[in-house]
Write an enzyme that holds these catalytic residues in place. Structure first.
Site, PDB file in Angstrom:
ATOM      1  N   ILE A  10       0.842  -1.214   0.000  1.00 29.11           N
ATOM      2  CA  ILE A  10       0.000   0.000   0.000  1.00 29.11           C
ATOM      3  C   ILE A  10       0.870   1.254   0.000  1.00 29.11           C
ATOM      4  O   ILE A  10       1.849   1.339   0.749  1.00 29.11           O
ATOM      5  CB  ILE A  10      -0.891   0.065   1.261  1.00 29.11           C
ATOM      6  CG1 ILE A  10      -1.645  -1.240   1.481  1.00 29.11           C
ATOM      7  CG2 ILE A  10      -1.874   1.224   1.173  1.00 29.11           C
ATOM      8  CD1 ILE A  10      -2.572  -1.218   2.686  1.00 29.11           C
ATOM      9  N   THR A  11       0.486   2.225  -0.820  1.00 26.03           N
ATOM     10  CA  THR A  11       1.148   3.536  -0.752  1.00 26.03           C
ATOM     11  C   THR A  11       0.222   4.500  -0.009  1.00 26.03           C
ATOM     12  O   THR A  11      -0.995   4.373  -0.054  1.00 26.03           O
ATOM     13  CB  THR A  11       1.441   4.100  -2.163  1.00 26.03           C
ATOM     14  OG1 THR A  11       0.193   4.432  -2.810  1.00 26.03           O
ATOM     15  CG2 THR A  11       2.204   3.119  -3.024  1.00 26.03           C
ATOM     16  N   GLY A  12       0.845   5.453   0.683  1.00 22.76           N
ATOM     17  CA  GLY A  12       0.060   6.485   1.373  1.00 22.76           C
ATOM     18  C   GLY A  12      -0.767   5.938   2.520  1.00 22.76           C
ATOM     19  O   GLY A  12      -1.886   6.396   2.751  1.00 22.76           O
ATOM     20  N   ALA A  13      -0.188   4.990   3.263  1.00 26.04           N
ATOM     21  CA  ALA A  13      -0.934   4.395   4.386  1.00 26.04           C
ATOM     22  C   ALA A  13      -0.714   5.183   5.674  1.00 26.04           C
ATOM     23  O   ALA A  13      -1.159   4.752   6.735  1.00 26.04           O
ATOM     24  CB  ALA A  13      -0.516   2.946   4.577  1.00 26.04           C
ATOM     25  N   GLY A  16      -5.202   9.465   6.323  1.00 21.69           N
ATOM     26  CA  GLY A  16      -6.469   9.444   5.579  1.00 21.69           C
ATOM     27  C   GLY A  16      -6.975   8.075   5.147  1.00 21.69           C
ATOM     28  O   GLY A  16      -7.005   7.113   5.921  1.00 21.69           O
ATOM     29  N   TYR A 166      -4.729  18.731 -10.546  1.00 19.26           N
ATOM     30  CA  TYR A 166      -5.150  17.558  -9.761  1.00 19.26           C
ATOM     31  C   TYR A 166      -6.100  16.686 -10.595  1.00 19.26           C
ATOM     32  O   TYR A 166      -5.946  15.460 -10.662  1.00 19.26           O
ATOM     33  CB  TYR A 166      -5.815  18.019  -8.462  1.00 19.26           C
ATOM     34  CG  TYR A 166      -6.311  16.883  -7.601  1.00 19.26           C
ATOM     35  CD1 TYR A 166      -5.420  15.977  -7.009  1.00 19.26           C
ATOM     36  CD2 TYR A 166      -7.674  16.679  -7.377  1.00 19.26           C
ATOM     37  CE1 TYR A 166      -5.874  14.928  -6.221  1.00 19.26           C
ATOM     38  CE2 TYR A 166      -8.137  15.633  -6.592  1.00 19.26           C
ATOM     39  CZ  TYR A 166      -7.236  14.767  -6.018  1.00 19.26           C
ATOM     40  OH  TYR A 166      -7.693  13.713  -5.243  1.00 19.26           O
TER      41      TYR A 166
HETATM   42  N1  LIG Z   1     -10.021  13.018   0.371  1.00 17.93           N
HETATM   43  C1  LIG Z   1     -10.846  13.042  -0.669  1.00 17.93           C
HETATM   44  O1  LIG Z   1     -11.948  13.634  -0.620  1.00 17.93           O
HETATM   45  C2  LIG Z   1     -10.474  12.323  -1.940  1.00 17.93           C
HETATM   46  C3  LIG Z   1     -11.403  12.336  -2.997  1.00 17.93           C
HETATM   47  C4  LIG Z   1     -11.062  11.675  -4.174  1.00 17.93           C
HETATM   48  C5  LIG Z   1      -9.859  11.011  -4.275  1.00 17.93           C
HETATM   49  N2  LIG Z   1      -8.969  11.019  -3.235  1.00 17.93           N
HETATM   50  C6  LIG Z   1      -7.701  10.294  -3.409  1.00 17.93           C
HETATM   51  O2  LIG Z   1      -7.525   9.422  -2.298  1.00 17.93           O
HETATM   52  C7  LIG Z   1      -6.139   9.154  -2.111  1.00 17.93           C
HETATM   53  C8  LIG Z   1      -5.771   9.309  -0.660  1.00 17.93           C
HETATM   54  O3  LIG Z   1      -5.983  10.657  -0.291  1.00 17.93           O
HETATM   55  P1  LIG Z   1      -6.352  11.137   1.190  1.00 17.93           P
HETATM   56  O4  LIG Z   1      -7.528  12.033   1.054  1.00 17.93           O
HETATM   57  O5  LIG Z   1      -6.379   9.992   2.131  1.00 17.93           O
HETATM   58  O6  LIG Z   1      -5.097  12.101   1.459  1.00 17.93           O
HETATM   59  P2  LIG Z   1      -4.134  12.304   2.719  1.00 17.93           P
HETATM   60  O7  LIG Z   1      -4.868  12.170   4.012  1.00 17.93           O
HETATM   61  O8  LIG Z   1      -3.425  13.593   2.456  1.00 17.93           O
HETATM   62  O9  LIG Z   1      -3.107  11.106   2.573  1.00 17.93           O
HETATM   63  C9  LIG Z   1      -2.242  11.059   1.473  1.00 17.93           C
HETATM   64  C10 LIG Z   1      -1.207   9.963   1.668  1.00 17.93           C
HETATM   65  O10 LIG Z   1      -0.315  10.025   0.533  1.00 17.93           O
HETATM   66  C11 LIG Z   1       1.015  10.160   1.006  1.00 17.93           C
HETATM   67  N3  LIG Z   1       1.859  10.946   0.116  1.00 17.93           N
HETATM   68  C12 LIG Z   1       1.643  12.201  -0.348  1.00 17.93           C
HETATM   69  N4  LIG Z   1       2.706  12.617  -1.074  1.00 17.93           N
HETATM   70  C13 LIG Z   1       3.609  11.585  -1.055  1.00 17.93           C
HETATM   71  C14 LIG Z   1       4.898  11.409  -1.591  1.00 17.93           C
HETATM   72  N5  LIG Z   1       5.533  12.373  -2.261  1.00 17.93           N
HETATM   73  N6  LIG Z   1       5.526  10.223  -1.400  1.00 17.93           N
HETATM   74  C15 LIG Z   1       4.924   9.236  -0.707  1.00 17.93           C
HETATM   75  N7  LIG Z   1       3.708   9.353  -0.136  1.00 17.93           N
HETATM   76  C16 LIG Z   1       3.060  10.522  -0.312  1.00 17.93           C
HETATM   77  C17 LIG Z   1       0.871  10.863   2.347  1.00 17.93           C
HETATM   78  O11 LIG Z   1       2.054  10.689   3.107  1.00 17.93           O
HETATM   79  P3  LIG Z   1       2.366  11.616   4.420  1.00 17.93           P
HETATM   80  O12 LIG Z   1       1.620  10.970   5.542  1.00 17.93           O
HETATM   81  O13 LIG Z   1       3.841  11.529   4.539  1.00 17.93           O
HETATM   82  O14 LIG Z   1       1.863  12.998   4.104  1.00 17.93           O
HETATM   83  C18 LIG Z   1      -0.342  10.163   2.912  1.00 17.93           C
HETATM   84  O15 LIG Z   1       0.003   8.913   3.452  1.00 17.93           O
HETATM   85  C19 LIG Z   1      -5.398  10.119  -3.051  1.00 17.93           C
HETATM   86  O16 LIG Z   1      -4.993   9.428  -4.206  1.00 17.93           O
HETATM   87  C20 LIG Z   1      -6.459  11.153  -3.400  1.00 17.93           C
HETATM   88  O17 LIG Z   1      -6.220  11.738  -4.662  1.00 17.93           O
HETATM   89  C21 LIG Z   1      -9.264  11.658  -2.078  1.00 17.93           C
END
Ligand SMILES: NC(=O)c1ccc[n+]([C@@H]2O[C@H](COP(=O)([O-])OP(=O)(O)OC[C@H]3O[C@@H](n4cnc5c(N)ncnc54)[C@H](OP(=O)(O)O)[C@@H]3O)[C@@H](O)[C@H]2O)c1
Length: 284
Positions: A10-13, A16, A166
């Site tokens: 998993i990436t980004g674990a 969120g 985005y």
């Molecule tokens: N939230 C929404 O409403 C929503 C809606 C549609 C789609 N999404 C998609 O859902 C996915 C997860 O998003 P989320 O809302 O859970 O966001 P989040 O809470 O900001 O979490 C993002 C995760 O990605 C990691 N990340 C960001 N930049 C990185 C990098 N350069 N290298 C490695 N890891 C990196 C972060 O690491 P750190 O912990 O180190 O920051 C974190 O673990 C994303 O693909 C987003 O586009 C979200």
């Protein structure tokens, strides 16, 4: 599908939706490898998983804003010498100003598209060792903000717009999923993508300025929790209903048509060639 003992990368674990997904998959008995930008945050997630009775995750450092780091992380996973049953490409970023990575790429495109493209390609041999393997890409309904990939200005050199960059990066996730599914046809592996809903997470929280700080608070009542946001990711990773589905886009655990530009096979082909050339990574 019973995922007890299955190896899930998993990436980004560390925040969120990804953090919720990791916890829920571990609760169901999966053995996780977490690819983390911040290993301290990864260790905290791993401790919480173990405290809840899950198997101890393996942590691997990976900054997706650096292709060298992505390659090193993929190599470290391959060196574990165990099949990968599921790859959950979840990490993503939203920027309110233009940033350039060490490789000279606009960061939204680099982190959200180039990095998972290379990671997935490098992990394919380990995925193909696990019959019935799945690749799950977290895309977004934000692809609806745009009408195309904007091939004439992929790195936003002429102008930068937060939602356009985005949206295009998330459109890239959908087009990548389509192309990869086509390439993998006939092999025992599927690839699908999803919109998780509008989820209250730290997405975009690194941006400075009043609007960046206040907007999430105003929107929070309308957003779903991270656990709820993880539901479609979990569904695509585990449900028997989708064992034979590949190349599709899902929302609320249901297959959905992306916008027409998310079904544009000519654009998908062009993006694939552009991405291979930009990253220097050619799929096997
Ligand atoms: N939230 C929404 O409403 C929503 C809606 C549609 C789609 N999404 C998609 O859902 C996915 C997860 O998003 P989320 O809302 O859970 O966001 P989040 O809470 O900001 O979490 C993002 C995760 O990605 C990691 N990340 C960001 N930049 C990185 C990098 N350069 N290298 C490695 N890891 C990196 C972060 O690491 P750190 O912990 O180190 O920051 C974190 O673990 C994303 O693909 C987003 O586009 C979200």
């Amino acid at each position: 599908m019973n995922i007890t003992g299955k190896h899930i990368v998993i990436t980004g674990a560390t925040a969120g939706i990804g953090e919720s997904s990791a916890r829920i998959l571990a609760e169901q008995g999966a053995q996780l490898t977490l690819l983390c930008r911040n290993l301290d945050k990864g260790a905290a997630v791993a401790r919480a998983i173990v405290a809840a009775g899950g198997s101890e995750p393996t942590l691997v450092a990976m900054d997706m804003a650096s292709l060298a780091s992505v390659r090193e992380a993929a190599q470290a996973v391959l060196e574990q010498k165990r099949p990968v049953n599921i790859l959950l490409n979840n990490a993503g970023v939203v920027n309110t100003s233009r940033k350039i990575t060490v490789d000279g790429f606009e960061e939204t495109l680099a982190v959200n598209h180039f990095a998972p493209f290379v990671l997935t390609g490098m992990l394919l041999p380990a995925l193909l060792e696990a019959p019935g393997a799945r690749i799950v890409n977290v895309a977004s309904a934000a692809h609806e903000f745009v009408r195309d990939m904007g091939f004439d200005d992929m790195h936003a050199e002429q102008s930068f717009k937060t939602f356009r960059e985005y949206g295009r990066s998330k459109l890239a996730n959908i087009l990548f999923t389509r192309s990869l599914a086509e390439r993998l046809q006939g092999q025992p592996i599927t690839v699908n993508c999803l919109h998780p809903g509008a989820v209250s997470t730290s997405l975009g929280a690194q941006n400075k300025g009043l609007a960046a700080r206040i907007l999430p608070l105003l929107l929070k009542p309308f957003f779903r929790s991270a656990d709820k946001g993880a539901e479609t990711s979990i569904y695509l990773c585990t449900s028997d209903e989708v064992s034979d589905v590949s190349g599709a886009y899902f929302a609320n655990c249901k297959q959905k048509q992306p916008k027409p530009w998310g079904r544009d096979d000519a654009a998908a082909k062009r993006l694939w060639a552009y991405t291979e050339e930009s990253t220097g990574f050619t799929y096997p």
